[in-house]
Scaffold this active site. Structure first.
Site, PDB file in Angstrom:
ATOM      1  N   ARG A  92      -5.300   0.916  -6.802  1.00  0.00           N
ATOM      2  CA  ARG A  92      -3.974   1.376  -6.360  1.00  0.00           C
ATOM      3  C   ARG A  92      -3.400   2.448  -7.282  1.00  0.00           C
ATOM      4  O   ARG A  92      -2.604   3.280  -6.874  1.00  0.00           O
ATOM      5  CB  ARG A  92      -2.977   0.206  -6.335  1.00  0.00           C
ATOM      6  CG  ARG A  92      -3.219  -0.814  -5.258  1.00  0.00           C
ATOM      7  CD  ARG A  92      -1.981  -1.714  -5.116  1.00  0.00           C
ATOM      8  NE  ARG A  92      -2.275  -2.962  -4.447  1.00  0.00           N
ATOM      9  CZ  ARG A  92      -2.321  -3.135  -3.127  1.00  0.00           C
ATOM     10  NH1 ARG A  92      -2.078  -2.114  -2.334  1.00  0.00           N
ATOM     11  NH2 ARG A  92      -2.598  -4.312  -2.597  1.00  0.00           N
ATOM     12  N   ASP A 100      -5.410  -0.055  -1.832  1.00  0.00           N
ATOM     13  CA  ASP A 100      -6.361  -0.858  -2.601  1.00  0.00           C
ATOM     14  C   ASP A 100      -7.630  -1.208  -1.846  1.00  0.00           C
ATOM     15  O   ASP A 100      -7.710  -1.106  -0.625  1.00  0.00           O
ATOM     16  CB  ASP A 100      -5.707  -2.187  -2.999  1.00  0.00           C
ATOM     17  CG  ASP A 100      -5.635  -3.156  -1.814  1.00  0.00           C
ATOM     18  OD1 ASP A 100      -5.161  -2.749  -0.747  1.00  0.00           O
ATOM     19  OD2 ASP A 100      -6.084  -4.313  -1.965  1.00  0.00           O
ATOM     20  N   LYS A 109      -6.023   6.973  11.087  1.00  0.00           N
ATOM     21  CA  LYS A 109      -7.422   6.942  11.539  1.00  0.00           C
ATOM     22  C   LYS A 109      -7.412   6.750  13.046  1.00  0.00           C
ATOM     23  O   LYS A 109      -7.567   5.618  13.539  1.00  0.00           O
ATOM     24  CB  LYS A 109      -8.167   5.760  10.907  1.00  0.00           C
ATOM     25  CG  LYS A 109      -8.258   5.760   9.396  1.00  0.00           C
ATOM     26  CD  LYS A 109      -9.055   4.516   8.974  1.00  0.00           C
ATOM     27  CE  LYS A 109      -9.083   4.311   7.500  1.00  0.00           C
ATOM     28  NZ  LYS A 109      -9.726   3.045   7.108  1.00  0.00           N
ATOM     29  N   ASP A 151       1.154   3.070   4.553  1.00  0.00           N
ATOM     30  CA  ASP A 151       0.100   3.902   3.971  1.00  0.00           C
ATOM     31  C   ASP A 151      -0.861   4.437   5.030  1.00  0.00           C
ATOM     32  O   ASP A 151      -1.105   5.637   5.104  1.00  0.00           O
ATOM     33  CB  ASP A 151      -0.662   3.110   2.880  1.00  0.00           C
ATOM     34  CG  ASP A 151      -1.177   1.743   3.355  1.00  0.00           C
ATOM     35  OD1 ASP A 151      -0.907   1.357   4.512  1.00  0.00           O
ATOM     36  OD2 ASP A 151      -1.839   1.055   2.561  1.00  0.00           O
ATOM     37  N   PHE A 196     -13.353   4.141   4.554  1.00  0.00           N
ATOM     38  CA  PHE A 196     -12.478   3.235   3.809  1.00  0.00           C
ATOM     39  C   PHE A 196     -11.948   3.966   2.588  1.00  0.00           C
ATOM     40  O   PHE A 196     -12.710   4.463   1.767  1.00  0.00           O
ATOM     41  CB  PHE A 196     -13.216   1.959   3.395  1.00  0.00           C
ATOM     42  CG  PHE A 196     -12.270   0.871   2.992  1.00  0.00           C
ATOM     43  CD1 PHE A 196     -11.722   0.021   3.939  1.00  0.00           C
ATOM     44  CD2 PHE A 196     -11.891   0.722   1.666  1.00  0.00           C
ATOM     45  CE1 PHE A 196     -10.806  -0.971   3.579  1.00  0.00           C
ATOM     46  CE2 PHE A 196     -10.982  -0.272   1.293  1.00  0.00           C
ATOM     47  CZ  PHE A 196     -10.442  -1.112   2.251  1.00  0.00           C
ATOM     48  N   ASP A 210      -4.332   2.181  11.194  1.00  0.00           N
ATOM     49  CA  ASP A 210      -5.736   1.900  11.496  1.00  0.00           C
ATOM     50  C   ASP A 210      -5.798   1.419  12.952  1.00  0.00           C
ATOM     51  O   ASP A 210      -5.756   2.236  13.869  1.00  0.00           O
ATOM     52  CB  ASP A 210      -6.205   0.844  10.482  1.00  0.00           C
ATOM     53  CG  ASP A 210      -7.699   0.620  10.456  1.00  0.00           C
ATOM     54  OD1 ASP A 210      -8.455   1.589  10.422  1.00  0.00           O
ATOM     55  OD2 ASP A 210      -8.117  -0.556  10.466  1.00  0.00           O
ATOM     56  N   GLY A 230       0.762  -1.247   0.000  1.00  0.00           N
ATOM     57  CA  GLY A 230       0.000   0.000   0.000  1.00  0.00           C
ATOM     58  C   GLY A 230       0.786   1.288   0.000  1.00  0.00           C
ATOM     59  O   GLY A 230       0.281   2.325  -0.428  1.00  0.00           O
TER      60      GLY A 230
HETATM   61  P1  IMP Z   1      -3.597  -1.734  11.162  1.00  0.00           P
HETATM   62  O1  IMP Z   1      -2.654  -2.852  11.432  1.00  0.00           O
HETATM   63  O2  IMP Z   1      -4.971  -2.060  11.641  1.00  0.00           O
HETATM   64  O3  IMP Z   1      -3.123  -0.385  11.646  1.00  0.00           O
HETATM   65  O4  IMP Z   1      -3.811  -1.711   9.615  1.00  0.00           O
HETATM   66  C1  IMP Z   1      -3.066  -0.989   8.739  1.00  0.00           C
HETATM   67  C2  IMP Z   1      -3.265  -1.567   7.366  1.00  0.00           C
HETATM   68  O5  IMP Z   1      -4.646  -1.839   7.105  1.00  0.00           O
HETATM   69  C3  IMP Z   1      -2.858  -0.578   6.298  1.00  0.00           C
HETATM   70  O6  IMP Z   1      -1.494  -0.731   5.959  1.00  0.00           O
HETATM   71  C4  IMP Z   1      -3.756  -0.957   5.148  1.00  0.00           C
HETATM   72  O7  IMP Z   1      -3.172  -1.967   4.380  1.00  0.00           O
HETATM   73  C5  IMP Z   1      -4.986  -1.511   5.785  1.00  0.00           C
HETATM   74  N1  IMP Z   1      -6.067  -0.520   5.792  1.00  0.00           N
HETATM   75  C6  IMP Z   1      -6.536   0.169   6.863  1.00  0.00           C
HETATM   76  N2  IMP Z   1      -7.500   1.035   6.509  1.00  0.00           N
HETATM   77  C7  IMP Z   1      -7.635   0.909   5.160  1.00  0.00           C
HETATM   78  C8  IMP Z   1      -8.454   1.581   4.185  1.00  0.00           C
HETATM   79  O8  IMP Z   1      -9.252   2.483   4.485  1.00  0.00           O
HETATM   80  N3  IMP Z   1      -8.278   1.183   2.896  1.00  0.00           N
HETATM   81  C9  IMP Z   1      -7.403   0.204   2.523  1.00  0.00           C
HETATM   82  N4  IMP Z   1      -6.604  -0.421   3.388  1.00  0.00           N
HETATM   83  C10 IMP Z   1      -6.725  -0.084   4.708  1.00  0.00           C
HETATM   84 MG    MG Z   2      -0.990  -2.152   4.242  1.00  0.00          MG
END
Ligand code: IMP
Ligand code: MG
Length: 177
Positions: free
Chosen positions: A167, A161, A133, A102, A154, A105, A43
């Site tokens: 992408r 993606d 976020k 990227d 999202f 979350d 990403g």
């Molecule tokens: P975390 O481990 O929950 O912080 O997730 C981070 C990863 O989740 C990012 O690197 C993205 O690949 C994916 N992700 C989180 N939110 C989104 C979104 O809104 N669109 C696409 N991918 C997301």
């Molecule tokens: Mg990712």
């Protein structure tokens, strides 16, 4: 891909370009020493490509490595599991490392990746994300450099993606969740 989802523009190319320059300025003013950038695939490929060129304009000459972690399947919700796919990045031991992703979350990906890199002997692991976020956070983790804080929507585009589509978009948009 032409699916049922429509993409609504959220952050345009000019705003991204401007913010990447500001991030590079902040990074160049903060990190001294031998720098290895670890790009989290897939990403952040577009963001990282722009960021390293902005760092070059400020005189930095980082080594660039890649790491692929998986936490998402083909859907929009995290599986909650983060695992390494493929080899560990090289050129990490004894160096300053800037981990680039990227989106932050839940915070799990960055937290796991940071620990992996510390385990490989990084002197310090800084973290940089294009999008954050904060309302979604499940582990206590704050990135050092953040491009934009966004709501719980999202997003796709600029490397990001949904089921491997979108992408290529040069801007960031939202799709219905
Ligand atoms: P975390 O481990 O929950 O912080 O997730 C981070 C990863 O989740 C990012 O690197 C993205 O690949 C994916 N992700 C989180 N939110 C989104 C979104 O809104 N669109 C696409 N991918 C997301
Ligand atoms: Mg990712």
């Amino acid at each position: 891909m032409s699916g049922a989802s429509t993409v609504t523009r959220l952050i345009d190319q000019e705003a991204i370009r401007h913010r990447v320059e500001e991030l590079a300025e902040a990074i160049a003013g903060t990190i001294t020493g031998e720098l290895t950038i670890v790009v989290l695939l897939k990403g952040s490929f577009m963001f990282a490509a722009d960021l390293v060129r902005a760092l070059d304009r400020r005189g930095l000459a980082p080594r660039v490595e890649f790491m692929r972690l998986s936490s998402y399947g083909l859907g929009k919700e995290s599986s909650g599991l983060v695992r390494l796919i493929g080899d560990h990045p090289e050129g990490v031991a004894g160096r300053e490392v800037l981990l680039v992703d990227d989106i932050q979350d839940t915070g799990r990906t960055l937290s796991v990746a940071q620990n992996m890199l510390l385990g490989l002997g990084a002197r310090r692991v800084w973290t940089c994300v294009l999008l954050d976020k904060p309302s979604r956070r499940e582990v206590d983790f704050a990135a050092d450099f953040v491009g934009f804080e966004i709501e719980d929507v999202f997003v796709v585009g600029y490397g990001i993606d949904f089921a491997e589509a979108y992408r290529h978009l040069p801007y960031i948009g939202t799709v219905d969740r």
